[in-house]
Design an enzyme around this catalytic site. Structure first.
Site, short mmCIF file in Angstrom:
data_model
loop_
_atom_site.label_atom_id
_atom_site.label_comp_id
_atom_site.label_asym_id
_atom_site.label_seq_id
_atom_site.Cartn_x
_atom_site.Cartn_y
_atom_site.Cartn_z
CG ASP A 57 -7.15 -3.95 -3.24
OD1 ASP A 57 -7.65 -5.24 -3.51
OD2 ASP A 57 -7.63 -3.68 -2.21
CG ASP A 78 -1.98 -0.95 1.09
OD1 ASP A 78 -2.53 -1.23 -0.10
OD2 ASP A 78 -2.12 -1.79 1.95
N1 GLY Z 1 -7.14 -2.07 -0.39
C1 GLY Z 1 -7.80 -2.32 0.49
C2 GLY Z 1 -9.22 -2.08 0.33
O1 GLY Z 1 -9.66 -1.92 -0.85
O2 GLY Z 1 -9.99 -2.54 1.21
#
Ligand code: GLY
Length: 410
Positions: free
Chosen positions: A179, A115
């Site tokens: 993601d 992230d």
């Molecule tokens: N990247 C984490 C979510 O979308 O919850």
């Protein structure tokens, strides 16, 4: 002229030329939303005060949920403030954005999860785009290096999480979530400003493997794919935040639309554009998409053939919760897709416009804190953040408003 300035300029000019066929939106619509966002974000900023933490949501206790910088959502509040600056041209927002971005400085060396791309590109990435601050460029390059440490060569992917699946079934030793497509934008940026193709090659490899394994034949998406880092094979397909392993988690489909559109923008490889269109078509044509265009948190909730992994009780909910965050991500992605496709992308523009109108008419936040939108779902199977405001929904809503304004308002 800097690459990013050039891209920005080109985008604005081409928008004016290529979207003349789109109908002109009500200018008041954009202005009214900016006005509401202005009030809400000023209040949120004063609630944050001198805290080192950043706002994410509202806790079940009713308190504002403030998170440490290591939380995956930490970059969105600074990003929201940068977008407020871009939307209003008011230096108040620039100053606030600089202060809140500054909190994330140590994250340029953060390697604990993928992230770092979200955290740094939504904050410093926007900051650099808008100010050309050379310090920000250096921070972003370091962040791209940190993200690249998670590249697993044999599998050709960036590992998302470190942990294994712990609730039965096979272990996930190298889980990659859909993601992760969003993090590639930081790598493309780093290659452009350093002339070092290493970052870009990692991004392309990751996008290719994601297309191969996360995206199903019908262009729906898996949330998680596990890889064997020695053989490079995909060894597990499943979910952690969706309804079932084989279901389509709405936010994941949003990340896919946005991620493949962005990858096409950066590579001009038509296979990503085709993927983005088909993934978007799956979303907009899905029979379970409600009439107001705001999706349920998963496209397959309670459908035959989909077994909820945790065996949780959906009857607890009289109605299936919507996920406004999924809507905002998909809308923003579709607006870029429509821009790229010109007249051929009109259906994505029209869809995005209608969904934006829905959000602004029925999903504005009216609670005791100060967010822009309500009714998102963070992690349904984890029984966490169900029908709450989420800072990333606000971030992508502002981004979508900005794109809509650039595409449409004369
Ligand atoms: N990247 C984490 C979510 O979308 O919850």
């Amino acid at each position: 002229m800097k690459n990013s300035t050039l891209t920005c300029l080109l985008f604005s000019v081409l928008c004016l030329i290529s979207i003349t066929s789109c109908k002109q939106p009500d200018k008041n619509f954009v202005d009214q939303n900016i006005e509401f966002a202005d009030t809400q974000m000023r209040n949120l900023l004063s609630a944050v005060g001198d805290s080192e933490k950043l706002p994410r949501s509202v806790l079940p206790s009713g308190e504002l949920d403030m998170v440490d910088i290591e939380d995956w959502t930490s970059g969105f509040f600074p990003g929201v403030l940068w977008y407020m600056y871009e939307l209003t041209n008011d230096d108040y927002w620039k100053q606030a954005a600089e202060t809140q971005s500054q909190k994330l400085l140590p994250l340029q060396y953060f390697t604990d999860h993928h992230d770092v791309g979200f955290m740094m590109y939504c904050s410093y990435g926007n900051g650099y785009r808008l100010t050309q601050n050379e310090d920000y460029k250096g921070i972003l390059i370091n962040s791209a290096k940190s993200l690249s440490t998670r590249f697993r060569k044999n599998a050709g992917i960036i590992q998302s999480w470190d942990f294994s699946r712990s609730w039965g079934g096979e272990a996930w030793r190298c889980p990659v979530i859909i993601d992760n497509m969003m993090n590639l934008e930081l790598l493309f940026f780093a290659s452009k400003v350093t002339n070092d193709d290493t970052f870009r090659n990692i991004a392309i490899s990751h996008a290719d493997r994601t297309l191969e394994n996360h995206i199903r034949e019908d262009y729906s998406s898996y949330h998680v794919v596990n890889y064997d880092t020695i053989s490079g094979q995909a060894t597990g397909l499943g979910t952690r935040q969706g309804f079932a392993d084989n279901s389509t988690w709405a936010r994941g489909q949003g990340w896919s639309i946005y991620g493949f559109t962005m990858t096409y923008r950066e590579t001009r490889n038509p296979k990503y554009l085709e993927a983005a269109q088909r993934i978007a078509d799956f979303y907009i044509q899905h029979p379970n998409l409600p009439e107001d265009k705001i999706p349920y948190w998963d496209f397959n909730v309670n459908e035959p053939g989909y077994t909820p992994l945790f065996g949780y009780d959906m009857n607890k909910y009289k109605i299936i919760p919507r996920d406004v965050s999924a809507a905002t991500i998909a809308i923003s992605g579709m607006l870029e897709l429509s821009y790229i496709l010109g007249e051929k992308g009109k259906k994505y523009y029209d869809f995005a416009e209608e969904a934006l109108q829905s959000l602004s008419s029925h999903y504005l936040y009216k609670g005791n804190h100060s967010f822009i939108l309500d009714q998102s779902v963070g992690n349904f199977p984890g029984d966490s953040e169900i029908t709450v405001p989420l800072i990333y929904a606000d971030y992508y809503f502002l981004e979508a408003l900005l794109r809509y304004k650039q595409l449409s308002v004369k």
